[in-house]
Design an enzyme around this catalytic site. Structure first.
Site, short mmCIF file in Angstrom:
data_model
loop_
_atom_site.label_atom_id
_atom_site.label_comp_id
_atom_site.label_asym_id
_atom_site.label_seq_id
_atom_site.Cartn_x
_atom_site.Cartn_y
_atom_site.Cartn_z
N ASN A 151 0.81 -1.23 0.00
CA ASN A 151 0.00 0.00 0.00
C ASN A 151 0.85 1.28 0.00
O ASN A 151 0.48 2.27 -0.61
CB ASN A 151 -1.05 0.00 1.11
CG ASN A 151 -0.47 -0.06 2.49
OD1 ASN A 151 0.69 -0.45 2.67
ND2 ASN A 151 -1.24 0.32 3.49
N LYS A 174 12.36 -7.88 1.52
CA LYS A 174 11.41 -8.64 0.68
C LYS A 174 10.18 -7.76 0.48
O LYS A 174 9.39 -7.55 1.41
CB LYS A 174 11.06 -9.95 1.41
CG LYS A 174 9.66 -10.48 1.20
CD LYS A 174 9.46 -11.10 -0.17
CE LYS A 174 8.00 -11.56 -0.36
NZ LYS A 174 7.15 -10.53 -0.98
N SER A 177 4.59 -8.69 -3.49
CA SER A 177 4.62 -9.16 -4.89
C SER A 177 3.80 -8.29 -5.83
O SER A 177 4.06 -8.26 -7.03
CB SER A 177 4.14 -10.61 -4.96
OG SER A 177 5.06 -11.42 -4.28
N GLY A 227 2.40 -5.39 7.43
CA GLY A 227 1.42 -6.09 6.61
C GLY A 227 0.19 -6.42 7.43
O GLY A 227 -0.10 -5.76 8.43
N SER A 228 -0.49 -7.48 7.03
CA SER A 228 -1.75 -7.82 7.68
C SER A 228 -1.53 -8.44 9.06
O SER A 228 -0.50 -9.07 9.31
CB SER A 228 -2.52 -8.80 6.79
OG SER A 228 -1.75 -9.96 6.62
N GLU A 249 4.14 -4.06 12.23
CA GLU A 249 3.25 -2.91 11.96
C GLU A 249 2.06 -3.49 11.21
O GLU A 249 2.18 -3.83 10.02
CB GLU A 249 3.97 -1.88 11.08
CG GLU A 249 5.19 -1.24 11.70
CD GLU A 249 4.82 -0.12 12.68
OE1 GLU A 249 3.68 0.35 12.68
OE2 GLU A 249 5.71 0.27 13.46
N LEU A 250 0.91 -3.62 11.89
CA LEU A 250 -0.18 -4.42 11.31
C LEU A 250 -1.43 -3.58 11.03
O LEU A 250 -1.35 -2.37 10.95
CB LEU A 250 -0.48 -5.58 12.26
CG LEU A 250 0.75 -6.39 12.69
CD1 LEU A 250 0.39 -7.46 13.71
CD2 LEU A 250 1.44 -7.02 11.48
N CYS A 283 -3.17 1.86 6.48
CA CYS A 283 -3.32 1.18 7.78
C CYS A 283 -3.88 2.11 8.85
O CYS A 283 -4.71 1.72 9.65
CB CYS A 283 -1.97 0.63 8.23
SG CYS A 283 -0.72 1.90 8.37
N GLU A 384 -11.00 -4.16 8.88
CA GLU A 384 -10.40 -3.14 8.01
C GLU A 384 -11.11 -3.16 6.66
O GLU A 384 -11.13 -4.21 6.01
CB GLU A 384 -8.94 -3.55 7.76
CG GLU A 384 -7.93 -2.65 8.32
CD GLU A 384 -6.52 -3.06 7.93
OE1 GLU A 384 -6.26 -4.21 7.56
OE2 GLU A 384 -5.65 -2.19 8.02
P1 NAP Z 1 0.29 -9.04 3.71
O1 NAP Z 1 -0.51 -9.87 2.79
O2 NAP Z 1 0.36 -9.44 5.12
O3 NAP Z 1 1.73 -8.93 3.06
C1 NAP Z 1 2.73 -8.09 3.57
C2 NAP Z 1 4.08 -8.62 3.15
O4 NAP Z 1 4.29 -9.88 3.77
C3 NAP Z 1 4.23 -8.87 1.65
O5 NAP Z 1 5.57 -8.60 1.28
C4 NAP Z 1 3.95 -10.35 1.54
O6 NAP Z 1 4.54 -10.94 0.40
C5 NAP Z 1 4.63 -10.85 2.80
N1 NAP Z 1 4.19 -12.16 3.25
C6 NAP Z 1 3.00 -12.77 3.07
N2 NAP Z 1 3.01 -14.01 3.63
C7 NAP Z 1 4.24 -14.17 4.18
C8 NAP Z 1 4.88 -15.23 4.90
N3 NAP Z 1 4.24 -16.37 5.18
N4 NAP Z 1 6.15 -15.05 5.30
C9 NAP Z 1 6.81 -13.91 5.05
N5 NAP Z 1 6.26 -12.89 4.37
C10 NAP Z 1 4.99 -12.99 3.95
O7 NAP Z 1 -0.24 -7.52 3.75
P2 NAP Z 1 -0.58 -6.59 2.53
O8 NAP Z 1 -1.91 -7.03 2.01
O9 NAP Z 1 0.56 -6.50 1.58
O10 NAP Z 1 -0.69 -5.17 3.24
C11 NAP Z 1 -1.86 -4.64 3.74
C12 NAP Z 1 -1.88 -4.74 5.25
O11 NAP Z 1 -0.74 -4.06 5.79
C13 NAP Z 1 -3.07 -4.06 5.87
O12 NAP Z 1 -3.61 -4.87 6.88
C14 NAP Z 1 -2.48 -2.78 6.45
O13 NAP Z 1 -3.22 -2.26 7.54
C15 NAP Z 1 -1.14 -3.24 6.87
N6 NAP Z 1 -0.23 -2.08 7.01
C16 NAP Z 1 0.14 -1.69 8.26
C17 NAP Z 1 0.97 -0.58 8.43
C18 NAP Z 1 1.37 -0.11 9.79
O14 NAP Z 1 2.28 0.71 9.89
N7 NAP Z 1 0.76 -0.57 10.87
C19 NAP Z 1 1.43 0.12 7.30
C20 NAP Z 1 1.03 -0.31 6.05
C21 NAP Z 1 0.21 -1.43 5.93
P3 NAP Z 1 3.65 -11.26 -0.92
O15 NAP Z 1 3.18 -9.94 -1.41
O16 NAP Z 1 4.63 -11.90 -1.83
O17 NAP Z 1 2.53 -12.15 -0.50
#
Ligand code: NAP
Length: 487
Positions: A151, A174, A177, A227-228, A249-250, A283, A384
């Site tokens: 994002n 990393k 994708s 991430g999530s 940071e979720l 987020c 969310e």
């Molecule tokens: P995500 O699906 O959790 O993915 C985040 C990252 O983790 C991607 O690089 C993803 O790679 C990787 N990943 C997925 N599965 C993994 C595993 N088993 N092992 C290691 N890495 C793995 O989240 P997203 O959909 O990209 O991002 C949106 C989320 O991020 C939302 O929930 C948002 O609130 C949160 N966010 C939080 C903040 C904060 O500061 N709190 C800031 C920004 C975003 P792939 O893309 O290759 O699957």
């Protein structure tokens, strides 16, 4: 403009390709724009080897020397701002104006940490014996794995890499994708600074394989993940095996609460600016709007009018009337928004504006949407939304919204609008959240600790707290010999 091909990893300062690749799609058109390497275990190991080899010399450099690379990196990003913004928009969808702002934000964060790296201080503590001297020093954690989301795909790379490098750590990044090209391009600007090979490495590819390789390697001392919440929880469990340090940071579920004494024009504008930024995929973005019963109708009208003015379209459109909302990141994100909206409508929500897909059928566009008559049994008040949908709820007493934050598993951000100074302190202290915005919604600045509590994460990005995430404490006890050679 000439098409930029960004189909390589960065390992030990070199561009590395793989035979297998991953398609990168433009969410505005559904077209494949590039193929990036599908790196796996082999590439991740090579990156960890490089980061490990580079660690000792890098951490021995003076902070000023490390600063010089970071400052050059920030300069390079600014010099190439427009080209980088175009790459970001092409794969992520956000308007060019937001992408430019994101690249500038990367440079601001990097510069701040370049400076702050010089301010890592220790401590001297009084001993328990006459001849005991106690000192505490801070040292870099070591090799770090940095995992970033789509994002804010530029900002997240900079916000993690800059403090890690400033602290004297080396890294393997990393990126998500969906948005790997902007990370590769931002790294290109880092490599151009002449930073020693191996200090910063980047691997795109299958998340589970790269993640597992980072976790199983004992030389990787820390993982920083954005991430999530779902994936964050899995990674936290995985870190337990080696008690690896981890920052998370979720996700969030931020309320924006508007009291009757607030400046309603200011509140409506700030809410709309935050809610619809990055097509609602933020987020710390507002998830639910709590309007006090006395001003609910007036506020709703103002928010609806502003939402109707928002222009949806191709993020890359250079037109004179710039767009404010691009597409969602992919079909799954679009379907999730539709699903949450359907649930809300079935439970009685009223669509004040929007509510439909829009634009070309191949792009993932959704109209800016405002809902009224929203109740807490609707899924979109508990999860969310991550899309351009603004649900408005009504409340009467402060405690109702305090309880909303207390009952939520999330605790990233909360915003409120009031002119009553007593309420400012009362609410800021009571809302169960890591960050509070009062009469404004802008939270991401380099000097402040960005991050959440509860299932929104652990650790902070920004400020000295962000540097601490990449530092270990070491306590040294020295027994001094007296002038007769005894202790
Ligand atoms: P995500 O699906 O959790 O993915 C985040 C990252 O983790 C991607 O690089 C993803 O790679 C990787 N990943 C997925 N599965 C993994 C595993 N088993 N092992 C290691 N890495 C793995 O989240 P997203 O959909 O990209 O991002 C949106 C989320 O991020 C939302 O929930 C948002 O609130 C949160 N966010 C939080 C903040 C904060 O500061 N709190 C800031 C920004 C975003 P792939 O893309 O290759 O699957």
């Amino acid at each position: 403009m000439e098409k930029t091909t960004l189909n390589y990893l960065w390992i030990k300062g070199e561009k590395v390709s793989t035979t297998e690749t991953i398609d990168v799609v433009n969410p505005a058109t559904g077209e494949v724009i590039d193929q990036v390497p599908n790196g796996g275990k082999k590439e991740t190991k090579l990156a960890i080897n490089a980061a490990y080899e580079a660690l000792k010399p890098w951490k021995k450099l003076t902070p000023e020397k490390r600063e010089s690379y970071l400052v050059k990196w920030a300069d390079n990003l600014l010099e190439n701002r427009d080209e980088l913004a175009a790459i970001l928009t092409e794969e992520q969808g956000k308007p060019l104006s937001e992408s430019r702002g994101e690249i500038e934000g990367c440079a601001t964060f990097i510069r701040w940490y370049a400076e702050e790296g010089k301010r890592v201080y220790g401590e001297v503590i009084t001993g328990s014996k006459e001849n005991q001297r106690i000192s505490v020093i801070k040292q870099p954690v070591g090799v770090c794995g940095l995992i970033t989301p789509w994002n804010f795909p530029g900002a997240m790379v900079a916000r993690k890499t800059a403090p890690a490098l400033a602290a004297g750590c080396t890294v393997v990044v990393k990126p998500a994708s969906e948005t790997p090209r902007i990370a590769i391009a931002i790294f290109e600007q880092l490599m151009k600074t002449g930073i020693p090979a191996g200090v910063a490495n980047l691997v795109t590819g299958k998340a589970s394989v790269i993640g597992e390789t980072l976790f199983e390697d004992r030389r990787v001392k820390k993982i920083s993940f954005t991430g999530s919440t779902e994936i964050g929880k899995q990674l936290m469990k995985r870190a337990a095996d080696q008690v690896k340090r981890i920052s998370l940071e979720l996700g969030g579920n931020a309320p924006a609460i508007v009291f009757p004494d607030a400046d309603l024009d200011l509140a409506a504008k700030a809410i709309v600016d935050n809610k619809f930024e990055n097509c609602g995929q933020m987020c710390n973005g507002i998830n639910v709007i709590y309007a006090h019963g006395e001003i609910k109708e007036k506020l709703t009208e103002k928010i609806v009018n502003l939402a109707k003015e928002l222009k949806v379209g191709l993020g890359s459109d250079p037109g004179t009337d710039p767009i404010q909302i691009g597409p969602l990141v992919n079909e799954a994100a679009l379907k999730n928004v539709e699903h949450l909206l359907q649930d809300a409508k079935e439970k009685g929500a009223k669509v004040e504006t929007g509510g439909e897909r829009t634009g070309d059928a191949t792009g993932y566009f959704f109209q800016p949407t405002v809902l009224s008559i929203v109740t807490l049994d609707m899924k979109l008040t508990q999860e969310e939304i991550f899309g351009p949908v603004a649900p408005i709820l009504s409340f009467q007493k402060e405690q109702e919204v305090v309880e909303f934050t207390e009952n939520s598993p999330y605790g990233l951000a909360a915003y409120f609008f009031t002119r009553d100074v007593n309420r400012v302190y009362r609410m800021a202290e009571e809302l169960d959240s890591g960050m509070i915005g009062v009469n404004g919604t802008s939270l991401s600045v380099p000097q402040a600790p960005f991050g959440g509590i509860k299932e929104s994460g652990i650790g902070r990005e920004g400020g000295f707290y962000g540097l601490e995430e990449f530092l270990e404490l070491k306590y040294i006890s020295l027994s001094l010999e007296n002038d007769e050679g005894g202790y």
